[in-house]
Design an enzyme around this catalytic site. Structure first.
Site, short mmCIF file in Angstrom:
data_model
loop_
_atom_site.label_atom_id
_atom_site.label_comp_id
_atom_site.label_asym_id
_atom_site.label_seq_id
_atom_site.Cartn_x
_atom_site.Cartn_y
_atom_site.Cartn_z
N SER A 195 47.75 45.27 37.97
CA SER A 195 47.46 44.32 39.05
C SER A 195 47.08 42.92 38.58
CB SER A 195 46.36 44.86 39.97
OG SER A 195 45.10 44.79 39.37
N LYS B 163 39.58 41.54 39.91
CA LYS B 163 40.41 40.75 40.82
C LYS B 163 40.03 39.28 40.69
CE LYS B 163 42.35 44.39 42.58
NZ LYS B 163 43.67 44.77 42.14
#
Length: 133
Positions: free
Chosen positions: A5, A51
Site C-alpha cells: 500500500s 499511511k
C-alpha cells in the site's frame, strides 16, 4: 513494514523504520498533511498500519481522486478529532476511501526514517506544499 500500500515510498517488505511516538503523544493535534504515520487499523485492531495524512479536521477531501472506489466527485468534511489517510499506492491500499475518516485516537506516531536497508536510508519530513485560498 509489510505490504504494497505504500509503494513506492516503502517497499513490500524487508524495510525497517523509526517510529516517533513521543511527539505525537505530547502534541496530538500537530499532525500535518503529507506526513507518514503509523496507526492501529480501524478494521483490524491487531494490526499496525502505515499511511499518509491527506486531510485534517475541517478539511473537505475528495473521497477517491482515482475513481477506483468512489466517484471522483464525492467529497466529505473531516469531522473534529479525525483525519483522512491514504496509501501511496492507491490501487493496493485499504484506507479512508474504504473506512472513512479515522479517529486521531488510533494514531500511534510518525514515521521518522527508514533505516534498513542502509542503501535506502531516508529521513522523512513533511514536504507538502499548501495552496492558500
Amino acid at each position: 513494514m509489510a505490504g504494497p500500500s505504500m509503494l513506492p515510498t516503502l517497499d513490500n517488505s524487508g524495510e525497517m523504520v523509526i517510529e516517533s511516538i513521543l511527539p505525537h503523544r505530547l502534541f496530538p493535534n500537530q499532525l500535518g498533511r503529507g506526513e507518514l504515520i503509523t496507526l492501529t487499523s480501524p478494521i483490524n485492531p491487531s494490526r499496525i498500519i502505515c499511511k499518509r495524512v491527506i486531510g485534517l479536521p475541517g478539511d473537505v477531501v475528495c473521497v477517491d481522486p482515482t475513481g477506483l472506489k468512489a466517484p471522483s466527485t464525492e467529497h466529505v468534511i473531516i469531522p473534529k478529532g479525525h483525519i483522512w489517510v491514504a496509501g501511496d499506492n492507491a490501487a493496493w491500499s485499504t484506507d479512508s476511501r474504504d473506512y472513512g475518516p479515522v479517529s486521531m485516537a488510533l494514531v500511534r506516531g510518525r514515521v521518522a526514517a527508514r533505516i534498513h536497508p542502509l542503501n535506502r536510508f531516508t529521513v522523512f519530513s513533511n514536504n507538502a506544499t499548501y495552496i492558500e485560498r
